[in-house]
Design a protein around this motif. Structure first.
Motif, short mmCIF file in Angstrom:
data_model
loop_
_atom_site.label_atom_id
_atom_site.label_comp_id
_atom_site.label_asym_id
_atom_site.label_seq_id
_atom_site.Cartn_x
_atom_site.Cartn_y
_atom_site.Cartn_z
N ARG A 29 0.46 -1.23 0.35
CA ARG A 29 -0.04 -0.55 -0.17
C ARG A 29 1.15 1.29 -0.24
N GLU A 30 0.98 2.02 -1.34
CA GLU A 30 1.46 3.37 -0.58
C GLU A 30 0.91 4.60 -0.39
N PRO A 31 1.20 4.88 0.84
CA PRO A 31 0.91 6.45 1.73
C PRO A 31 0.43 7.15 0.80
N VAL A 32 -0.01 8.46 1.16
CA VAL A 32 -1.54 9.22 0.93
C VAL A 32 -0.97 10.43 2.15
N LEU A 33 0.24 10.84 1.84
CA LEU A 33 0.64 12.16 2.72
C LEU A 33 -0.29 13.47 2.43
N LYS A 34 -0.21 14.54 3.19
CA LYS A 34 -0.93 16.07 3.15
C LYS A 34 0.21 17.00 3.77
N VAL A 35 0.67 17.19 3.32
CA VAL A 35 1.41 19.05 3.99
C VAL A 35 0.85 19.84 4.27
N ILE A 36 -0.34 19.75 5.52
CA ILE A 36 -0.49 21.43 6.26
C ILE A 36 -0.45 22.58 6.78
N ASP A 37 -0.73 24.09 6.16
CA ASP A 37 -0.61 25.21 6.98
C ASP A 37 -0.83 24.98 8.37
N VAL A 38 0.07 24.72 9.54
CA VAL A 38 -0.74 24.76 11.15
C VAL A 38 -1.17 26.47 11.03
N GLN A 39 -0.96 26.95 10.96
CA GLN A 39 -1.97 28.47 11.76
C GLN A 39 -3.82 28.22 10.34
N SER A 40 -3.57 28.19 9.28
CA SER A 40 -4.34 28.70 8.75
C SER A 40 -5.62 26.57 8.92
N GLY A 41 -4.48 25.57 8.56
CA GLY A 41 -5.39 24.48 9.03
C GLY A 41 -5.32 24.50 6.73
N LYS A 42 -5.07 24.78 5.93
CA LYS A 42 -5.02 24.58 4.57
C LYS A 42 -4.69 23.49 4.32
N THR A 43 -4.51 22.59 3.46
CA THR A 43 -4.04 21.76 2.32
C THR A 43 -2.83 22.66 1.72
N LEU A 44 -1.73 22.17 1.74
CA LEU A 44 -0.91 23.12 0.50
C LEU A 44 -0.13 21.87 -0.60
N GLN A 45 -0.44 20.90 -0.20
CA GLN A 45 0.24 19.34 -0.52
C GLN A 45 -0.43 18.09 -1.37
#
Length: 168
Positions: free
Chosen positions: A149-165
């Motif tokens: 199984r291939e992991p899917v990672l999210k990079v999230i802005d700590v302050q806004s909670g917005k997903t960056l990538q």
């Protein structure tokens, strides 16, 4: 995974049927039941005349093999029994199974198959490491009990909670 497969095969070669089945049952209850595990345990249980086996994939899909045309009807976890979900020709655990300590599948006919006390914390466990570098972030992640199984990672802005990538 390969170690448990080897142990089961070696115990079978030494005529230790109980040991072979115990190692195969540990494999089923702690690792995601992908195609190579399903093929292996099918052979082990067929050679030993067992009624059947049951496995669980990291996405909640229920896999099994038996001598009779049984099907999964419900799962038991956290002292509750819930119906399984059917998607096309496949059967899946209902939502929430990932958070249970132990998951058991109940089949039509009431048979208890080998492997059928799953430990979700192992099956879905993800390990990884991230470090900061001049160019940005660098790291790795994998599922040690579900290596296909291939992991899917999210990079999230700590302050806004917005997903960056999203990283696949």
């Amino acid at each position: 995974k390969e170690g448990w497969m080897l142990l089961s095969g070696l115990r079978l070669e030494l005529q230790d049927v109980a040991g072979a089945l115990a190692a195969a049952e540990h494999l089923l209850s702690h690792f995601s039941c992908n195609a190579d595990i399903a093929d292996f345990v099918s052979k082990i249980y067929h050679l030993n005349g067992a009624a059947g086996w049951c496995g669980l994939e990291g996405n909640g899909q229920i896999r099994w093999g038996s001598r009779s045309p049984l099907k999964p009807v419900s799962v038991c976890y956290d002292d509750t029994v819930q119906p399984v979900c059917r998607r096309g020709k496949e059967w899946f655990c209902p939502e929430g199974w990932q958070h249970a300590e132990v998951v058991s599948v109940i089949f039509s006919g009431g048979d208890h198959f080998f492997g059928n006390d799953f430990r979700p914390e192992h099956i879905i466990k993800c390990e990884g490491f991230v470090e900061e570098e001049a160019e940005g972030l660098r790291g790795w992640a994998w599922f040690p009990y579900d290596s296909q199984r291939e992991p899917v990672l999210k990079v999230i802005d700590v302050q806004s909670g917005k997903t960056l990538q999203h990283v696949h």
